[in-house]
Design an enzyme around this catalytic site. Sequence first.
Site, PDB file in Angstrom:
ATOM      1  N   VAL A 146       0.840  -1.202   0.000  1.00 22.56           N
ATOM      2  CA  VAL A 146       0.000   0.000   0.000  1.00 22.56           C
ATOM      3  C   VAL A 146       0.877   1.255   0.000  1.00 22.56           C
ATOM      4  O   VAL A 146       0.559   2.242  -0.665  1.00 22.56           O
ATOM      5  CB  VAL A 146      -0.955   0.009   1.223  1.00 22.56           C
ATOM      6  CG1 VAL A 146      -1.754   1.303   1.284  1.00 22.56           C
ATOM      7  CG2 VAL A 146      -1.894  -1.189   1.173  1.00 22.56           C
ATOM      8  N   CYS A 147       1.989   1.200   0.698  1.00 23.33           N
ATOM      9  CA  CYS A 147       2.855   2.383   0.860  1.00 23.33           C
ATOM     10  C   CYS A 147       3.260   3.025  -0.461  1.00 23.33           C
ATOM     11  O   CYS A 147       3.127   4.250  -0.610  1.00 23.33           O
ATOM     12  CB  CYS A 147       4.090   2.028   1.682  1.00 23.33           C
ATOM     13  SG  CYS A 147       3.696   1.409   3.333  1.00 23.33           S
TER      14      CYS A 147
END
Length: 187
Positions: free
Chosen positions: A46-47
Site C-alpha cells: 500500500v505504501c
Amino acid sequence: MSLINTQVKAFNATAYHNGQFIDVSEQDFIGKWSVVFFYPADFTFVCPTELADLADQYAEFQKMGVEIYSVSTDTHFTHKAWHDTSEEIKKIQYPMIGDPTWTLSKNFEVLIEAEGLADRGTFVIDPEGKIQIVEINAGGIGRDAQELLRKVKAAQYVHAHPSEVCPAKWKEGDATLAPSIDLVGKI
C-alpha cells in the site's frame, strides 16, 4: 492526550531528498505549512501507492506553500535504494525521512513498537510548528492525496480567518460559517 495544537517535539533525522542525504529537524517545519506522512515500510504494498499519489499532487501542495515529509522506520539508505529501484517511488521529489531510532514515530504517537513500524499517520503542521490535523489509518487502508489537499486548504483558511470555520465537505471557494449564538440550532 490529543496532539492537536501541540508543538512538534524536537528531533534530528536524515532524509533522502533529490539524490542527496539531508538533515531534517523540527525547525524545518517553522515558517511554512508541512505535512508529515508516516507509512509502515519501504518495499511494501500500500505504501508505494500512497507515496506515488502524494508525488503526483506534490506541485499542488508546493503552490500552497506546503512541504511534504514522508517518514518510515527504515533508514535514509533504504529510502534511496527504494527510490532507485521503483518507478513509482522515483517520482518523489519531497524529503523521505528515515526514523530507525523511532524518535519521530514516538513523538507523533504512531509507533507500533512490537513490529518496529509506524502506523499510517498524517499530520498537518502550521507555520508556528503546531499540529492542526491528525489522521491515523489502519495498515491496510491507503490514504488519498486529493482529500489531504482539501483538508490542508481548510486548515489554511481557518488559520487565516480565525473567526470562521469550514463545514463538512468544504472546498476552496465554498461558504464558511461564522460561529455565533444566532447559528445555534439553525444549521
